[in-house]
Design a protein around this motif. Structure first.
Motif, PDB file in Angstrom:
ATOM      1  N   GLU A 317       9.618 -16.915   1.110  1.00 47.00           N
ATOM      2  CA  GLU A 317       9.575 -16.325   2.447  1.00 47.00           C
ATOM      3  C   GLU A 317       8.362 -15.419   2.630  1.00 47.00           C
ATOM      4  O   GLU A 317       7.959 -15.115   3.764  1.00 47.00           O
ATOM      5  N   ASN A 318       7.755 -14.971   1.516  1.00 48.97           N
ATOM      6  CA  ASN A 318       6.564 -14.133   1.615  1.00 48.97           C
ATOM      7  C   ASN A 318       5.331 -14.909   2.047  1.00 48.97           C
ATOM      8  O   ASN A 318       4.341 -14.314   2.472  1.00 48.97           O
ATOM      9  N   PHE A 319       5.377 -16.222   1.942  1.00 50.32           N
ATOM     10  CA  PHE A 319       4.200 -17.009   2.305  1.00 50.32           C
ATOM     11  C   PHE A 319       3.857 -16.849   3.781  1.00 50.32           C
ATOM     12  O   PHE A 319       2.677 -16.850   4.153  1.00 50.32           O
ATOM     13  N   ALA A 320       4.868 -16.705   4.626  1.00 44.53           N
ATOM     14  CA  ALA A 320       4.604 -16.501   6.057  1.00 44.53           C
ATOM     15  C   ALA A 320       3.875 -15.175   6.275  1.00 44.53           C
ATOM     16  O   ALA A 320       2.948 -15.085   7.092  1.00 44.53           O
ATOM     17  N   MET A 321       4.292 -14.135   5.533  1.00 47.91           N
ATOM     18  CA  MET A 321       3.624 -12.841   5.629  1.00 47.91           C
ATOM     19  C   MET A 321       2.182 -12.944   5.138  1.00 47.91           C
ATOM     20  O   MET A 321       1.259 -12.367   5.729  1.00 47.91           O
ATOM     21  N   LEU A 322       1.974 -13.699   4.058  1.00 46.99           N
ATOM     22  CA  LEU A 322       0.632 -13.870   3.524  1.00 46.99           C
ATOM     23  C   LEU A 322      -0.256 -14.632   4.504  1.00 46.99           C
ATOM     24  O   LEU A 322      -1.467 -14.358   4.625  1.00 46.99           O
ATOM     25  N   ARG A 323       0.318 -15.579   5.235  1.00 49.29           N
ATOM     26  CA  ARG A 323      -0.448 -16.285   6.268  1.00 49.29           C
ATOM     27  C   ARG A 323      -0.878 -15.326   7.374  1.00 49.29           C
ATOM     28  O   ARG A 323      -1.990 -15.426   7.916  1.00 49.29           O
ATOM     29  N   ARG A 324       0.004 -14.384   7.722  1.00 46.69           N
ATOM     30  CA  ARG A 324      -0.352 -13.390   8.744  1.00 46.69           C
ATOM     31  C   ARG A 324      -1.491 -12.492   8.238  1.00 46.69           C
ATOM     32  O   ARG A 324      -2.359 -12.075   9.011  1.00 46.69           O
ATOM     33  N   TYR A 325      -1.455 -12.198   6.946  1.00 50.61           N
ATOM     34  CA  TYR A 325      -2.521 -11.403   6.328  1.00 50.61           C
ATOM     35  C   TYR A 325      -3.856 -12.143   6.447  1.00 50.61           C
ATOM     36  O   TYR A 325      -4.875 -11.557   6.837  1.00 50.61           O
ATOM     37  N   LEU A 326      -3.845 -13.436   6.147  1.00 48.20           N
ATOM     38  CA  LEU A 326      -5.060 -14.235   6.254  1.00 48.20           C
ATOM     39  C   LEU A 326      -5.564 -14.285   7.706  1.00 48.20           C
ATOM     40  O   LEU A 326      -6.768 -14.250   7.963  1.00 48.20           O
ATOM     41  N   LYS A 327      -4.617 -14.364   8.632  1.00 53.73           N
ATOM     42  CA  LYS A 327      -4.988 -14.401  10.055  1.00 53.73           C
ATOM     43  C   LYS A 327      -5.695 -13.112  10.464  1.00 53.73           C
ATOM     44  O   LYS A 327      -6.697 -13.133  11.188  1.00 53.73           O
ATOM     45  N   THR A 328      -5.148 -11.977   9.990  1.00 52.75           N
ATOM     46  CA  THR A 328      -5.765 -10.688  10.300  1.00 52.75           C
ATOM     47  C   THR A 328      -7.161 -10.601   9.692  1.00 52.75           C
ATOM     48  O   THR A 328      -8.115 -10.132  10.330  1.00 52.75           O
ATOM     49  N   PHE A 329      -7.291 -11.035   8.441  1.00 48.42           N
ATOM     50  CA  PHE A 329      -8.594 -11.038   7.766  1.00 48.42           C
ATOM     51  C   PHE A 329      -9.599 -11.857   8.571  1.00 48.42           C
ATOM     52  O   PHE A 329     -10.730 -11.412   8.848  1.00 48.42           O
ATOM     53  N   ASP A 330      -9.193 -13.050   8.949  1.00 46.12           N
ATOM     54  CA  ASP A 330     -10.090 -13.954   9.666  1.00 46.12           C
ATOM     55  C   ASP A 330     -10.454 -13.399  11.038  1.00 46.12           C
ATOM     56  O   ASP A 330     -11.599 -13.526  11.499  1.00 46.12           O
ATOM     57  N   GLU A 331      -9.469 -12.758  11.681  1.00 45.07           N
ATOM     58  CA  GLU A 331      -9.696 -12.213  13.022  1.00 45.07           C
ATOM     59  C   GLU A 331     -10.800 -11.161  13.001  1.00 45.07           C
ATOM     60  O   GLU A 331     -11.707 -11.170  13.854  1.00 45.07           O
TER      61      GLU A 331
END
Length: 385
Positions: A317-331
């Motif tokens: 379930e942490n993978f979804a949170m990690l995807r959000r982290y990547l999204k923030t980084f990319d943004e």
């Protein structure tokens, strides 16, 4: 009134150095006296059943010494640093002689592993009869466990539930506990396997620690807390700081404390390797804080890959949170690529507000760490010459 010295600067320098040497020797004698006093304190504490580490006492002592240092023109930070190192050594000395579990029989499942071995040693030092149960002697599980007061499971995360399910029937009063980095599934497995007292433990430290004093152990309550209280009392007596929470809250927090940090650190190290960055040059050019960050990255790769993979994989379930982290980084990378400095500054202010008073506290705490890291770096450079 003393007469002015007629010694040459060279002679005077030698005289001063000899005086410093004599003062250092006097300091050594005083430190030895303090060590003897600390050892006696440990004896009295053990007789009274008091914990090794009492935060209030240490804080009061350090504050008093800081005030006294300032009065005589010494740096309070220097005195606190020296005393903290001396106190840490005292804890190690006092712990080694704390014998209070003579009547207990303890089985550490996975006692040949690094963390399991740490607990085997601590329990034996405390006088308990301790059995290490590992793959090669699993046929002796019933023999070891039939009269156990505590069965402590310390095996890789991926094997924990299976190992718990394969345990023999334990005595009714026996505590079943684990020291796994995740808590919900192991706790459920222990509750299903054993009808007696059950508790989940997560030591927030590695097996390299010399003493449990000041080390954090998270407690996930299971069943019959009054029956496993003696175990918690022992951990507290060794100086560990206990934090009780639910298994669900623990695992949620570990998503940020462990999973996100471990994966981020792994990717940082992997990127450095792919770029073939010159690590020595990075060290030479780094300030203490960046050197410390690089050390933390390198530290990961000196340890067990399976352990870190299991920690990350234990909670998909942490993978979804990690995807959000990547999204923030990319943004924010995209914003900076576009030259949008204002967006970065605005977000910086927003996050600074979120951290609030923690920012200043973290700044002050990190400054002490960086001072120590800087000293250690200078010593290593001198030693390498």
């Amino acid at each position: 009134m003393s007469e002015p010295s007629t010694a040459t600067p060279e002679v005077r320098l030698q005289q001063l150095r000899e005086a410093i040497d004599e003062t250092d020797n006097a300091l050594l004698n005083l430190l030895y006296q303090r060590k003897q006093l600390a050892a006696e304190v440990g004896v009295v504490k053990r007789a009274m059943g008091q914990p090794l580490y009492v935060p209030e006492r240490e804080a009061k002592l350090l504050e008093a010494r800081r005030e006294e240092a300032e009065k005589i023109g010494l740096s309070p930070d220097l005195i606190e640093d020296v005393l903290r190192r001396i106190i840490r050594e005292s804890y190690h000395q006092q712990q080694a002689a704390d014998v209070h579990l003579e009547q207990r029989t303890i089985v550490v499942v996975g006692g040949d592993g690094a963390l399991g071995r740490l607990f085997v040693e601590r329990f034996r030092e405390a006088g308990a009869t301790v059995y290490s149960l590992d793959q090669g002697d699993w046929h002796r599980a019933e023999e070891y466990c039939h009269a156990a007061d505590l069965v402590l499971v310390s095996v890789p995360i991926a094997a924990t539930e299976e190992v718990i399910a394969n345990l023999p029937t334990l005595p009714e009063q026996c505590i079943l506990a684990d020291v796994t980095s995740v808590k919900q599934k192991p706790l459920q497995a222990m509750l299903a396997q054993h009808n007696g007292p059950v508790v989940g433990l997560h030591p927030m430290f590695g097996p390299q620690v010399a003493t449990l004093a000041k080390q954090l152990i998270v407690i996930a309550e299971g069943r019959q807390p009054e029956a496993y209280q003696w175990l918690l009392d022992t951990l507290a007596r060794w100086g560990a700081q206990l934090y009780t929470t639910t298994a669900a809250r623990h695992d949620e927090a570990m998503g940020f404390i462990q999973v996100m940090r471990h994966l981020s650190t792994f990717v940082y190290g992997a990127h450095l390797a792919e770029e073939r960055a010159d690590l020595q040059q990075l060290l030479d050019l780094s300030s203490p804080i960046y050197r410390l960050e690089l050390m933390m990255v390198g530290r990961l790769f000196a340890q067990n890959a399976d352990l870190y993979a299991d920690i990350i994989l234990a909670h998909p379930e942490n993978f979804a949170m990690l995807r959000r982290y990547l999204k923030t980084f990319d943004e924010y990378l995209a914003a900076l690529e576009a030259g949008d400095k204002s967006r970065f500054v605005e977000k910086f202010a927003e996050v600074s507000s979120y951290f609030g008073e923690f920012s200043q506290k973290f700044l002050e705490d990190s400054q002490r760490l960086l001072a120590s890291a800087g000293d250690a770096h200078q010593l290593s450079q001198v030693a390498g010459r």
